[in-house]
Design an enzyme around this catalytic site. Sequence first.
Site, PDB file in Angstrom:
ATOM      1  N   GLY A 240       0.834  -1.200   0.000  1.00 26.94           N
ATOM      2  CA  GLY A 240       0.000   0.000   0.000  1.00 26.94           C
ATOM      3  C   GLY A 240       0.865   1.245   0.000  1.00 26.94           C
ATOM      4  O   GLY A 240       2.024   1.219  -0.438  1.00 26.94           O
ATOM      5  N   SER A 241       0.302   2.325   0.525  1.00 27.57           N
ATOM      6  CA  SER A 241       0.985   3.620   0.468  1.00 27.57           C
ATOM      7  C   SER A 241       2.148   3.686   1.467  1.00 27.57           C
ATOM      8  O   SER A 241       2.199   2.925   2.437  1.00 27.57           O
ATOM      9  CB  SER A 241      -0.028   4.714   0.813  1.00 27.57           C
ATOM     10  OG  SER A 241      -0.544   4.463   2.111  1.00 27.57           O
ATOM     11  N   GLY A 245       2.741   2.168   5.255  1.00 22.20           N
ATOM     12  CA  GLY A 245       3.957   1.399   5.561  1.00 22.20           C
ATOM     13  C   GLY A 245       4.674   1.920   6.795  1.00 22.20           C
ATOM     14  O   GLY A 245       5.216   1.134   7.583  1.00 22.20           O
ATOM     15  N   GLU A 262       5.696  -3.402   0.696  1.00 19.23           N
ATOM     16  CA  GLU A 262       5.673  -3.078  -0.740  1.00 19.23           C
ATOM     17  C   GLU A 262       4.875  -1.798  -0.873  1.00 19.23           C
ATOM     18  O   GLU A 262       3.648  -1.814  -0.891  1.00 19.23           O
ATOM     19  CB  GLU A 262       4.959  -4.195  -1.516  1.00 19.23           C
ATOM     20  CG  GLU A 262       5.696  -5.490  -1.555  1.00 19.23           C
ATOM     21  CD  GLU A 262       6.873  -5.477  -2.521  1.00 19.23           C
ATOM     22  OE1 GLU A 262       7.128  -4.429  -3.157  1.00 19.23           O
ATOM     23  OE2 GLU A 262       7.535  -6.499  -2.616  1.00 19.23           O
ATOM     24  N   CYS A 296       1.516   0.729  -8.806  1.00 20.71           N
ATOM     25  CA  CYS A 296       2.676   1.208  -8.051  1.00 20.71           C
ATOM     26  C   CYS A 296       3.840   1.471  -8.994  1.00 20.71           C
ATOM     27  O   CYS A 296       4.699   2.299  -8.724  1.00 20.71           O
ATOM     28  CB  CYS A 296       3.071   0.195  -6.987  1.00 20.71           C
ATOM     29  SG  CYS A 296       3.257  -1.467  -7.642  1.00 20.71           S
TER      30      CYS A 296
HETATM   31  P1  NAD Z   1      -3.431   2.272   1.384  1.00 16.18           P
HETATM   32  O1  NAD Z   1      -2.129   2.493   2.024  1.00 16.18           O
HETATM   33  O2  NAD Z   1      -4.494   3.276   1.569  1.00 16.18           O
HETATM   34  O3  NAD Z   1      -4.061   0.866   1.883  1.00 16.18           O
HETATM   35  C1  NAD Z   1      -3.367  -0.340   1.689  1.00 16.18           C
HETATM   36  C2  NAD Z   1      -3.858  -1.373   2.684  1.00 16.18           C
HETATM   37  O4  NAD Z   1      -3.369  -1.029   3.978  1.00 16.18           O
HETATM   38  C3  NAD Z   1      -5.375  -1.468   2.808  1.00 16.18           C
HETATM   39  O5  NAD Z   1      -5.762  -2.813   2.943  1.00 16.18           O
HETATM   40  C4  NAD Z   1      -5.644  -0.691   4.089  1.00 16.18           C
HETATM   41  O6  NAD Z   1      -6.841  -1.058   4.696  1.00 16.18           O
HETATM   42  C5  NAD Z   1      -4.440  -1.106   4.903  1.00 16.18           C
HETATM   43  N1  NAD Z   1      -4.105  -0.238   6.053  1.00 16.18           N
HETATM   44  C6  NAD Z   1      -4.022   1.109   6.087  1.00 16.18           C
HETATM   45  N2  NAD Z   1      -3.702   1.531   7.333  1.00 16.18           N
HETATM   46  C7  NAD Z   1      -3.572   0.410   8.108  1.00 16.18           C
HETATM   47  C8  NAD Z   1      -3.271   0.196   9.483  1.00 16.18           C
HETATM   48  N3  NAD Z   1      -3.021   1.182  10.326  1.00 16.18           N
HETATM   49  N4  NAD Z   1      -3.220  -1.080   9.933  1.00 16.18           N
HETATM   50  C9  NAD Z   1      -3.443  -2.120   9.092  1.00 16.18           C
HETATM   51  N5  NAD Z   1      -3.759  -1.965   7.769  1.00 16.18           N
HETATM   52  C10 NAD Z   1      -3.819  -0.714   7.295  1.00 16.18           C
HETATM   53  O7  NAD Z   1      -3.140   2.036  -0.192  1.00 16.18           O
HETATM   54  P2  NAD Z   1      -4.161   1.954  -1.407  1.00 16.18           P
HETATM   55  O8  NAD Z   1      -4.724   3.291  -1.694  1.00 16.18           O
HETATM   56  O9  NAD Z   1      -5.109   0.818  -1.209  1.00 16.18           O
HETATM   57  O10 NAD Z   1      -3.171   1.523  -2.586  1.00 16.18           O
HETATM   58  C11 NAD Z   1      -2.399   2.410  -3.325  1.00 16.18           C
HETATM   59  C12 NAD Z   1      -0.977   2.449  -2.811  1.00 16.18           C
HETATM   60  O11 NAD Z   1      -0.413   1.132  -2.793  1.00 16.18           O
HETATM   61  C13 NAD Z   1      -0.051   3.251  -3.706  1.00 16.18           C
HETATM   62  O12 NAD Z   1       0.810   4.011  -2.922  1.00 16.18           O
HETATM   63  C14 NAD Z   1       0.703   2.175  -4.479  1.00 16.18           C
HETATM   64  O13 NAD Z   1       1.946   2.615  -4.995  1.00 16.18           O
HETATM   65  C15 NAD Z   1       0.850   1.126  -3.443  1.00 16.18           C
HETATM   66  N6  NAD Z   1       1.102  -0.206  -4.024  1.00 16.18           N
HETATM   67  C16 NAD Z   1       2.360  -0.717  -3.919  1.00 16.18           C
HETATM   68  C17 NAD Z   1       2.646  -1.941  -4.500  1.00 16.18           C
HETATM   69  C18 NAD Z   1       4.028  -2.528  -4.435  1.00 16.18           C
HETATM   70  O14 NAD Z   1       4.164  -3.717  -4.691  1.00 16.18           O
HETATM   71  N7  NAD Z   1       5.063  -1.773  -4.107  1.00 16.18           N
HETATM   72  C19 NAD Z   1       1.631  -2.653  -5.168  1.00 16.18           C
HETATM   73  C20 NAD Z   1       0.355  -2.095  -5.223  1.00 16.18           C
HETATM   74  C21 NAD Z   1       0.105  -0.864  -4.646  1.00 16.18           C
END
Ligand code: NAD
Length: 514
Positions: A240-241, A245, A262, A296
Amino acid sequence: MSTDLLRKLGLDTHERVVLEPVGDETPERGIVLSENPATGRPIAGVRLDTADTYEKTMAHAAAGFDRWRRVPAPVRGQVVRAIGDELRKNLEPLGELVALEVGKIRAEGIGEVQETIDIADFAVGLSRQLYGLTMPSERPEHRMYEQWLPLGPIGIITAFNFPNAVWGWNAMLGAVCGDVSVWKPSLLAPLTALATNQIAQRVASAMGHEDVFKLVIGTDPEVGEAMIHDRRLPLISATGSCRMGRVVGSVVAKRLGRCLLELGGNNAIIVEPDANLELAFEGIFFGAVGTAGQRCTTTRRLIVHESVVDKLTDRLVRAYKQVTIGDPLDKKTLVGPLINERAVEQFLRAVGKAREQGGEILVGGGRATGDGLGGHFVQPTIVRVPASGSLPIAHEETFAPILYVFTYKTLDQAIAMQNDVDQGLSSAIFTTSVRAAERFLSPAGVGSDCGLAYVNLGTSGAEIGGAFGGEKDTGGGRESGSDSWKQYMRRQTVTVNFGASMRLAQGIEFGATS
Ligand code: NAD
């Protein structure tokens, strides 16, 4: 269309799916609405997990792990092979559900499920290759080797934009390694998660293996936070973002757990003066416009030699003006919607900032409107960076199709610009010069600082055979191919004395001298 799809995937009768709240009425508490981003209308509701049901799931996961780790790895591989076969049978409907729920075009939705099938195949082979090293002992009549052991139930947290394949990268490898997966998907894609996990769970149960693939769908405060604090999950693999992370990484580090992060990217393509510009165009076009800029690995920055920048941007602007925006399930569509209204607002904010900061909008810049564009559609956008080379907004990852065009004079300057962002996921160079390509890939580490580096290919569309991930704020994790499997196991170094005398390492003498 949507009811048909849900029926094909067995979701119409799923106990957690609520088909009724598809009007405008407020959903009852405890239900999340999955929306079609192409229309902004709900597809169905999904019942959420609570702290209580999370606890029950974890109890099943722990019991499941105790059984699953005792199954020989090649037999675990056969279960993964059967899951891959079942995914093959469901390739089209599942790919279409990805398209319906997150708005990527049908070909990319199906491609995503294909990626999970590919990683399942990879994992089947791996199930007979979880090799440990053997090393010579310094002591006579001693043997030393490493063995790799199952790690435990593992937590998998996924982003909305790869609602199927990221689970696959983790769960398929984890399964052959002897781990049970506990998956928390994004609340923006709960239906894809239900359909995907149901297939894996059904196949594994039919083969006598209950509780190998667990799913929890809940809010971050109630379920996400519980997971990352949970010591029963020795590994949290979170995609995720960068913002997420930072939170997840620090909580898991505090309990000395293992984290596989990631996170976001801010990927660039360098175009040298000797590049094949048509090839470069194709790589940039897919990298920047594909998946509506919601990968991503999306190409967000173009760093072009000053001698070819006009020619290349003219070509791109022409193509951007003709791109078909619309329903992701229509075969003619190349660009679908953004995931929600918040994403549209972030796109508009970034375009506004780019203007304020002296950027010139060459094409796009606003919402895409017209027939069939009632959802969250935006125009793919190209921004020319001012002559000063400074455009602070280009240092941020805006999850939308915005491409910032920089120019340079020397390759060293271009590589420095490419590396001058916080993230380090994907990078590419287009050139016909071996010297330029090798400079970019420098074995001294002074070329691209990213986890992925491409020559004469765009930044997007990795194959599963290589380790996938990035450096710096991208989090340093590696998933998918190569030796990423080691993160899903624990290593044990074994030393066996098959002689009759006790010898200490380093020749130390200790003890009674009678
Ligand atoms: P996001 O960070 O909003 O959410 C990602 C996940 O994290 C979701 O399931 C969310 O519910 C969970 N999450 C958020 N806060 C949390 C917490 N405190 N505790 C536990 N879980 C939590 O990201 P998004 O908007 O769904 O996705 C887009 C982002 O993901 C972009 O930044 C993109 O670059 C990144 N991404 C990275 C990769 C990679 O492999 N590097 C792949 C896909 C997406």
